[in-house]
Design a protein around this motif. Structure first.
Motif, short mmCIF file in Angstrom:
data_model
loop_
_atom_site.label_atom_id
_atom_site.label_comp_id
_atom_site.label_asym_id
_atom_site.label_seq_id
_atom_site.Cartn_x
_atom_site.Cartn_y
_atom_site.Cartn_z
N CYS A 87 43.87 53.93 40.17
CA CYS A 87 44.42 53.62 38.70
C CYS A 87 44.83 52.31 38.47
CB CYS A 87 45.54 54.57 38.27
SG CYS A 87 46.95 54.64 39.29
N PHE A 88 45.04 52.00 37.25
CA PHE A 88 45.37 50.34 37.00
C PHE A 88 46.64 50.00 37.89
CE2 PHE A 88 46.83 46.71 34.58
CZ PHE A 88 45.54 46.09 34.39
N PRO A 89 46.36 48.91 38.31
CA PRO A 89 47.30 48.20 39.57
C PRO A 89 48.48 47.55 38.93
CG PRO A 89 45.60 46.66 39.39
CD PRO A 89 45.20 47.97 38.45
N ASN A 90 49.42 47.63 39.64
CA ASN A 90 50.86 46.78 39.24
C ASN A 90 50.54 45.36 39.53
OD1 ASN A 90 52.82 48.01 38.22
ND2 ASN A 90 54.26 48.42 40.22
N THR A 116 43.75 35.03 43.13
CA THR A 116 43.62 35.42 44.55
C THR A 116 43.01 36.78 44.89
OG1 THR A 116 45.40 33.46 45.13
CG2 THR A 116 44.77 35.37 46.84
N TRP A 117 43.73 37.70 43.90
CA TRP A 117 43.41 39.22 44.04
C TRP A 117 41.74 39.34 43.84
CZ3 TRP A 117 47.88 43.11 42.28
CH2 TRP A 117 47.30 44.41 42.71
N ILE A 118 41.35 38.44 42.92
CA ILE A 118 39.98 38.78 42.42
C ILE A 118 39.17 38.53 43.84
CG2 ILE A 118 38.30 37.88 41.13
CD1 ILE A 118 40.41 37.62 38.77
N HIS A 119 39.45 37.26 44.27
CA HIS A 119 38.81 36.85 45.36
C HIS A 119 38.63 37.88 46.58
CE1 HIS A 119 38.09 33.03 43.55
NE2 HIS A 119 39.15 32.43 43.48
N SER A 120 39.81 38.35 46.91
CA SER A 120 40.25 39.25 47.74
C SER A 120 39.19 40.60 47.63
CB SER A 120 41.59 40.04 48.05
OG SER A 120 42.44 39.00 48.37
N LEU A 121 39.05 40.85 46.37
CA LEU A 121 38.25 42.15 45.90
C LEU A 121 36.50 41.68 46.38
CD1 LEU A 121 40.02 43.43 42.71
CD2 LEU A 121 39.49 44.91 44.77
N ASP A 122 36.38 40.46 46.09
CA ASP A 122 34.90 40.02 46.34
C ASP A 122 34.86 40.12 48.07
OD1 ASP A 122 33.83 39.33 44.06
OD2 ASP A 122 34.98 37.26 43.93
N VAL A 123 35.73 39.98 48.78
CA VAL A 123 35.86 39.82 50.22
C VAL A 123 35.38 41.51 50.68
CG1 VAL A 123 36.70 39.66 52.56
CG2 VAL A 123 37.00 37.95 50.68
N LEU A 124 36.33 42.26 50.07
CA LEU A 124 35.93 43.74 50.21
C LEU A 124 34.54 44.13 49.96
CD1 LEU A 124 39.46 45.11 48.92
CD2 LEU A 124 38.83 45.13 51.14
N MET A 125 34.11 43.79 48.89
CA MET A 125 32.55 44.21 48.51
C MET A 125 31.69 43.60 49.51
SD MET A 125 32.63 44.34 44.33
CE MET A 125 33.20 42.71 43.83
N GLY A 157 33.75 46.58 41.83
CA GLY A 157 33.36 45.67 41.05
C GLY A 157 33.87 45.80 39.64
N ASN A 158 33.96 46.74 39.28
CA ASN A 158 34.75 47.36 37.85
C ASN A 158 36.27 46.99 37.93
OD1 ASN A 158 32.48 47.99 36.38
ND2 ASN A 158 32.60 50.24 37.48
N PHE A 159 36.98 47.20 39.21
CA PHE A 159 38.20 46.88 39.20
C PHE A 159 38.51 45.33 39.36
CE2 PHE A 159 42.19 47.12 41.85
CZ PHE A 159 42.89 48.28 41.34
N LYS A 160 37.58 44.91 40.04
CA LYS A 160 37.55 43.24 40.04
C LYS A 160 37.51 42.75 38.49
CE LYS A 160 34.22 40.51 40.63
NZ LYS A 160 33.32 39.40 41.07
N ASN A 161 36.50 43.28 37.87
CA ASN A 161 36.17 42.79 36.50
C ASN A 161 37.06 42.97 35.55
OD1 ASN A 161 33.66 41.62 37.72
ND2 ASN A 161 32.62 43.11 36.96
N ILE A 187 40.30 42.86 36.17
CA ILE A 187 41.44 42.06 36.37
C ILE A 187 41.16 40.59 35.73
CG2 ILE A 187 42.82 40.95 38.01
CD1 ILE A 187 42.55 43.45 39.73
N ASP A 188 39.83 40.32 36.14
CA ASP A 188 39.22 39.08 35.79
C ASP A 188 39.08 38.88 34.27
OD1 ASP A 188 38.14 36.63 35.85
OD2 ASP A 188 36.24 37.19 36.66
N TYR A 189 38.90 39.91 33.54
CA TYR A 189 38.89 40.11 32.09
C TYR A 189 40.37 39.66 31.47
CZ TYR A 189 38.27 41.90 27.32
OH TYR A 189 38.28 42.04 26.01
N ILE A 190 41.40 40.34 31.79
CA ILE A 190 42.64 40.16 31.31
C ILE A 190 43.17 38.72 31.64
CG2 ILE A 190 45.03 40.94 31.88
CD1 ILE A 190 43.95 43.67 32.55
N LEU A 191 42.70 38.31 32.99
CA LEU A 191 43.19 36.99 33.26
C LEU A 191 42.55 35.78 32.28
CD1 LEU A 191 44.59 34.88 35.12
CD2 LEU A 191 42.73 35.18 36.63
#
Length: 428
Positions: free
Chosen positions: A211-214, A228-237, A263-267, A269-273
């Protein structure tokens, strides 16, 4: 997020997702969900068991120990903490006698000096966020999992790590099992991912859950760097995982599905930022942006991005504060009137306290709960008043039923109870 039947959507999500489950996802790897606020993973080694996170209390850790021994016939020899939040390590005391090594990573960014001076207010706000004084019916869940055991009188039993790592990446063989640990800051500065290449299992801690993260925790805390969180998701993928085991909510199976979800989770976050920064650059205020920015349907309609924990509005305000600070650019707000002086002048302008109180009552009756709360705050800034406290408490309780986020729901309801207690003190 405030929507019609928000409380019911949280109930539905809770009932669907938090049943007690122990599953062997692949040979020698078990995923434990629904037994605590967080999940746990255990991997059978040659002589013992590797445990990733320990649930949130000693009592729940003891139950986890029984599950591990029933399925493997072995004791926990190694514990890996994905990060330092108490709901992931509070059950460690149940394994203290058998665990020979407990591994954690050092935070990337140290906690601000003198943060300990905020202990009282952070504890209070944490109690409100997690709804510690609420009943199960009132609280429903904690959004990303069942309620913490401390609510039921259980005890945290954290055991400090025997090894705190400064490296970015460690590759080891532990009890015959190949393990890779990588520092991946996100929800926590010391967050790590744990990769079992022979098992094709990736444990991501709290960098992803369903669900949507804190992205901002309303209890307060340092900025969680979204870039940084976005980059971490790239590493996971980038890992060829067939099983993604998060610290909360359900596992994901299949590499294609894992990459799609992450990918959707990362995108999102990236959209909001990106949208927040673009709006800031255009000169918009944090309140304007918080009222405008929403996830587009391609993300908002995904079940694993529902706002049952974090909230888009809170995230937007936190990004603004992190990048530009408290000042919204309007010179009127450089030296505003003190709250009491402002409220007194506004009340005079409106036509006095009685007229404002009647308008607040009307707002409550007409289900304009936010307007009721704002009028109550105007009155209370001028002076405490028993009738206003009762009215604000009622509006908070009503608003809670619209809130999809467990954290927001709890905060509304806890504050309503506090106001009713304060009202009793005034009357007494």
């Amino acid at each position: 997020m405030l929507i019609e039947n928000g409380g019911q959507t949280l109930r539905d999500f809770t009932e669907k997702n938090y049943k007690e489950t122990v599953s062997e996802v692949t040979k020698g790897v078990w995923f434990v969900s629904g037994f605590g606020h967080s999940n746990a993973v255990f991997v059978e080694g040659a002589a013992g068991v590797i445990l990733i996170d320990t649930l949130d209390t000693l009592e729940r850790g003891q139950r986890l120990s029984e599950i591990i021994e029933k399925n493997t016939g072995k004791k926990v020899k190694t514990i890996l903490y994905t990060h330092g939040h108490p709901d992931h390590r509070g059950g460690a005391g149940a394994f203290q006698e058998s665990a020979e090594e407990i591994i954690a990573f050092e935070p990337v960014t140290a906690v601000l000096e003198k943060t300990e001076l905020l202990q009282d207010i952070q504890n209070l706000r944490g109690k409100r966020q997690f709804g510690y004084s609420l009943t199960d019916e009132e609280a429903i869940s904690q959004g990303i999992g069942p309620r913490e055991g401390v609510v039921y009188g259980e005890h945290r039993a954290f055991v400090p790590p025997t090894r705190v790592c400064q490296q970015e990446r460690i590759v080891r063989e532990i009890d015959g099992v190949q393990v890779e640990m990588v520092r991946l800051p996100g929800e926590a500065e010391e967050q790590i991912m744990i990769w079992f290449p022979e098992k094709e299992v990736l444990c991501c801690g709290d960098n992803y859950f369903g669900c949507f993260p804190n992205l901002y925790a309303i209890r307060g805390g340092q900025y969680r760097n979204l870039a940084t969180w976005i980059h971490s998701l790239d590493v996971l993928m980038s890992y060829p995982a067939e099983y993604l085991l998060p610290g909360h909510t359900a596992l994901i199976s299949g590499n294609e599905k894992i990459r799609e979800v992450l990918g959707n989770f990362k995108n999102s976050i990236d959209y909001i930022l990106t949208k927040t920064l673009e709006g800031m650059n255009a000169g918009k205020s944090p309140e304007e942006l918080a009222s405008e920015i929403r996830l587009p349907g391609e993300y908002a309609n995904l079940p694993y991005l529902a706002e049952h924990y974090g909230c888009v509005e809170w995230t937007v305000r936190e990004i603004y504060s992190a990048y530009l600070g408290w000042f919204d650019g309007n010179p009127t707000n450089l030296h505003p009137l003190a709250p009491k002086a402002h409220s007194e002048k506004m009340l005079d302008l409106i036509g006095g306290k009685t007229k404002t109180f009647e308008a607040a009552k009307k707002a409550l009756k007409e289900k304009e709960y936010q307007w009721c709360l704002e009028l109550c705050d105007l009155l209370l800034a001028a002076e405490p008043d028993s009738k206003v406290l009762q009215l604000k408490a009622a509006a908070l309780e009503k608003t809670a039923e619209y809130e999809t986020s467990a954290n927001g729901r709890h905060y509304y309801m806890e504050c309503a109870k506090e106001l009713l207690r304060a009202n009793g003190d005034i009357q007494g």
